[in-house]
Design a protein around this motif. Structure first.
Motif, PDB file in Angstrom:
ATOM      1  N   SER A  21       0.830  -1.204   0.000  1.00 47.32           N
ATOM      2  CA  SER A  21       0.000   0.000   0.000  1.00 47.32           C
ATOM      3  C   SER A  21       0.866   1.256   0.000  1.00 47.32           C
ATOM      4  O   SER A  21       0.553   2.244  -0.659  1.00 47.32           O
ATOM      5  CB  SER A  21      -0.927   0.002   1.211  1.00 47.32           C
ATOM      6  N   ARG A  22       1.989   1.213   0.718  1.00 45.21           N
ATOM      7  CA  ARG A  22       2.912   2.358   0.746  1.00 45.21           C
ATOM      8  C   ARG A  22       3.574   2.534  -0.627  1.00 45.21           C
ATOM      9  O   ARG A  22       3.741   3.648  -1.113  1.00 45.21           O
ATOM     10  CB  ARG A  22       3.962   2.134   1.824  1.00 45.21           C
ATOM     11  N   TYR A  23       3.942   1.433  -1.247  1.00 43.70           N
ATOM     12  CA  TYR A  23       4.536   1.481  -2.577  1.00 43.70           C
ATOM     13  C   TYR A  23       3.544   2.056  -3.586  1.00 43.70           C
ATOM     14  O   TYR A  23       3.899   2.881  -4.430  1.00 43.70           O
ATOM     15  CB  TYR A  23       4.981   0.081  -3.005  1.00 43.70           C
ATOM     16  N   LYS A  24       2.284   1.640  -3.481  1.00 48.62           N
ATOM     17  CA  LYS A  24       1.252   2.153  -4.386  1.00 48.62           C
ATOM     18  C   LYS A  24       1.066   3.654  -4.191  1.00 48.62           C
ATOM     19  O   LYS A  24       0.899   4.404  -5.143  1.00 48.62           O
ATOM     20  CB  LYS A  24      -0.063   1.418  -4.116  1.00 48.62           C
ATOM     21  N   LYS A  25       1.124   4.101  -2.933  1.00 48.87           N
ATOM     22  CA  LYS A  25       0.974   5.525  -2.652  1.00 48.87           C
ATOM     23  C   LYS A  25       2.142   6.324  -3.228  1.00 48.87           C
ATOM     24  O   LYS A  25       1.946   7.386  -3.811  1.00 48.87           O
ATOM     25  CB  LYS A  25       0.878   5.748  -1.148  1.00 48.87           C
ATOM     26  N   LEU A  26       3.369   5.821  -3.086  1.00 51.24           N
ATOM     27  CA  LEU A  26       4.532   6.490  -3.663  1.00 51.24           C
ATOM     28  C   LEU A  26       4.422   6.583  -5.176  1.00 51.24           C
ATOM     29  O   LEU A  26       4.722   7.611  -5.785  1.00 51.24           O
ATOM     30  CB  LEU A  26       5.810   5.732  -3.301  1.00 51.24           C
ATOM     31  N   LYS A  27       3.972   5.505  -5.784  1.00 53.52           N
ATOM     32  CA  LYS A  27       3.829   5.471  -7.240  1.00 53.52           C
ATOM     33  C   LYS A  27       2.771   6.472  -7.704  1.00 53.52           C
ATOM     34  O   LYS A  27       2.960   7.196  -8.677  1.00 53.52           O
ATOM     35  CB  LYS A  27       3.445   4.053  -7.655  1.00 53.52           C
ATOM     36  N   ARG A  28       1.642   6.538  -6.986  1.00 58.14           N
ATOM     37  CA  ARG A  28       0.573   7.460  -7.343  1.00 58.14           C
ATOM     38  C   ARG A  28       1.029   8.906  -7.178  1.00 58.14           C
ATOM     39  O   ARG A  28       0.751   9.748  -8.026  1.00 58.14           O
ATOM     40  CB  ARG A  28      -0.649   7.186  -6.478  1.00 58.14           C
ATOM     41  N   GLU A  29       1.770   9.209  -6.105  1.00 53.84           N
ATOM     42  CA  GLU A  29       2.237  10.570  -5.882  1.00 53.84           C
ATOM     43  C   GLU A  29       3.243  11.005  -6.942  1.00 53.84           C
ATOM     44  O   GLU A  29       3.256  12.155  -7.356  1.00 53.84           O
ATOM     45  CB  GLU A  29       2.856  10.693  -4.496  1.00 53.84           C
ATOM     46  N   SER A  30       4.091  10.081  -7.391  1.00 49.00           N
ATOM     47  CA  SER A  30       5.059  10.447  -8.414  1.00 49.00           C
ATOM     48  C   SER A  30       4.366  10.716  -9.743  1.00 49.00           C
ATOM     49  O   SER A  30       4.779  11.580 -10.505  1.00 49.00           O
ATOM     50  CB  SER A  30       6.105   9.352  -8.582  1.00 49.00           C
ATOM     51  N   LEU A  31       3.294  10.003 -10.025  1.00 46.19           N
ATOM     52  CA  LEU A  31       2.536  10.231 -11.253  1.00 46.19           C
ATOM     53  C   LEU A  31       1.702  11.502 -11.144  1.00 46.19           C
ATOM     54  O   LEU A  31       1.612  12.282 -12.085  1.00 46.19           O
ATOM     55  CB  LEU A  31       1.622   9.043 -11.536  1.00 46.19           C
ATOM     56  N   ARG A  32       1.115  11.750  -9.982  1.00 52.15           N
ATOM     57  CA  ARG A  32       0.218  12.886  -9.796  1.00 52.15           C
ATOM     58  C   ARG A  32       0.954  14.209  -9.926  1.00 52.15           C
ATOM     59  O   ARG A  32       0.363  15.220 -10.259  1.00 52.15           O
ATOM     60  CB  ARG A  32      -0.432  12.778  -8.411  1.00 52.15           C
ATOM     61  N   GLY A  33       2.267  14.227  -9.665  1.00 58.00           N
ATOM     62  CA  GLY A  33       3.016  15.466  -9.785  1.00 58.00           C
ATOM     63  C   GLY A  33       3.047  15.993 -11.205  1.00 58.00           C
ATOM     64  O   GLY A  33       3.135  17.197 -11.426  1.00 58.00           O
ATOM     65  N   SER A  34       2.959  15.121 -12.193  1.00 56.19           N
ATOM     66  CA  SER A  34       3.036  15.556 -13.583  1.00 56.19           C
ATOM     67  C   SER A  34       1.664  15.748 -14.220  1.00 56.19           C
ATOM     68  O   SER A  34       1.571  16.303 -15.301  1.00 56.19           O
ATOM     69  CB  SER A  34       3.829  14.531 -14.396  1.00 56.19           C
ATOM     70  N   ILE A  35       0.597  15.316 -13.564  1.00 53.61           N
ATOM     71  CA  ILE A  35      -0.745  15.418 -14.138  1.00 53.61           C
ATOM     72  C   ILE A  35      -1.595  16.349 -13.280  1.00 53.61           C
ATOM     73  O   ILE A  35      -1.832  16.082 -12.108  1.00 53.61           O
ATOM     74  CB  ILE A  35      -1.419  14.030 -14.213  1.00 53.61           C
ATOM     75  N   LYS A  36      -2.020  17.439 -13.873  1.00 52.20           N
ATOM     76  CA  LYS A  36      -2.884  18.393 -13.194  1.00 52.20           C
ATOM     77  C   LYS A  36      -4.066  18.708 -14.099  1.00 52.20           C
ATOM     78  O   LYS A  36      -3.914  18.844 -15.302  1.00 52.20           O
ATOM     79  CB  LYS A  36      -2.126  19.688 -12.897  1.00 52.20           C
ATOM     80  N   GLY A  37      -5.239  18.827 -13.519  1.00 48.77           N
ATOM     81  CA  GLY A  37      -6.421  19.188 -14.282  1.00 48.77           C
ATOM     82  C   GLY A  37      -6.716  20.674 -14.140  1.00 48.77           C
ATOM     83  O   GLY A  37      -6.625  21.240 -13.052  1.00 48.77           O
ATOM     84  N   THR A  38      -7.044  21.304 -15.240  1.00 55.43           N
ATOM     85  CA  THR A  38      -7.416  22.723 -15.218  1.00 55.43           C
ATOM     86  C   THR A  38      -8.877  22.846 -15.620  1.00 55.43           C
ATOM     87  O   THR A  38      -9.530  21.852 -15.926  1.00 55.43           O
ATOM     88  CB  THR A  38      -6.531  23.529 -16.193  1.00 55.43           C
ATOM     89  N   SER A  39      -9.364  24.075 -15.648  1.00 56.96           N
ATOM     90  CA  SER A  39     -10.754  24.258 -16.053  1.00 56.96           C
ATOM     91  C   SER A  39     -10.939  23.993 -17.545  1.00 56.96           C
ATOM     92  O   SER A  39     -12.007  23.580 -17.977  1.00 56.96           O
ATOM     93  CB  SER A  39     -11.236  25.659 -15.691  1.00 56.96           C
ATOM     94  N   GLU A  40      -9.874  24.219 -18.354  1.00 56.90           N
ATOM     95  CA  GLU A  40      -9.963  23.929 -19.787  1.00 56.90           C
ATOM     96  C   GLU A  40      -9.806  22.437 -20.058  1.00 56.90           C
ATOM     97  O   GLU A  40     -10.464  21.895 -20.933  1.00 56.90           O
ATOM     98  CB  GLU A  40      -8.879  24.681 -20.572  1.00 56.90           C
ATOM     99  N   ARG A  41      -8.885  21.770 -19.341  1.00 56.11           N
ATOM    100  CA  ARG A  41      -8.642  20.334 -19.506  1.00 56.11           C
ATOM    101  C   ARG A  41      -8.689  19.672 -18.134  1.00 56.11           C
ATOM    102  O   ARG A  41      -7.652  19.515 -17.484  1.00 56.11           O
ATOM    103  CB  ARG A  41      -7.288  20.084 -20.147  1.00 56.11           C
ATOM    104  N   PRO A  42      -9.874  19.287 -17.671  1.00 55.90           N
ATOM    105  CA  PRO A  42      -9.952  18.622 -16.364  1.00 55.90           C
ATOM    106  C   PRO A  42      -9.344  17.227 -16.403  1.00 55.90           C
ATOM    107  O   PRO A  42      -9.083  16.669 -17.464  1.00 55.90           O
ATOM    108  CB  PRO A  42     -11.454  18.574 -16.068  1.00 55.90           C
TER     109      PRO A  42
END
Length: 135
Positions: A21-42
């Motif tokens: 579960s900790r490994y999955k959380k680290l993996k998700r956080e590393s991916l989430r840093g590069s993906i952000k949703g905006t109002s134009e592209r959620p």
């Protein structure tokens, strides 16, 4: 904390105390840093359990959910008996695209989370593309 794929695998292989579960959380956080949703592209965020699959379109600048859908919805439950198939995921992607097009959302950023782009996650993305969403 952003980790490269190599560092994540080293952590997983070297440190036996690192729980899945900790490994999955680290993996998700590393991916989430590069993906952000905006109002134009959620952001289209996907969660996959053993029984069902859930997806929601999120505007990260305002921190609110615009559209959500799952295999537990009545429209999808009528067509499929089981929520853990690729067919159910594809139907859900098409339904999500239909709901988002009603709210004038055509372009999105796909966030697969800690899951591989394979199987039910890929079927959901293909269904959303077939429904009219652009990634």
């Amino acid at each position: 904390m952003k980790f490269s794929k190599r560092v994540l695998w080293k952590l997983k292989n070297k440190n036996k105390k690192l729980k899945p579960s900790r490994y999955k959380k680290l993996k998700r956080e590393s991916l989430r840093g590069s993906i952000k949703g905006t109002s134009e592209r959620p952001r289209l965020s996907v969660y996959r359990s053993n029984e069902n699959i859930y997806a929601q379109i999120i505007d990260d600048t305002n921190s609110n959910t615009l559209v959500s859908c799952s295999t537990l919805d009545r429209d999808i439950r009528i067509d499929v008996q089981n929520g853990r198939t690729c067919y159910a995921s594809r139907l859900m992607g098409q339904k999500l695209a239909e709901l988002s097009l009603k709210q004038n959302i055509t372009k999105i950023v796909f966030d697969r989370g800690p899951y591989l782009y394979h199987g039910r996650i890929k079927a959901l993305a293909d269904g959303a593309r077939a429904g009219g969403l652009q990634f």
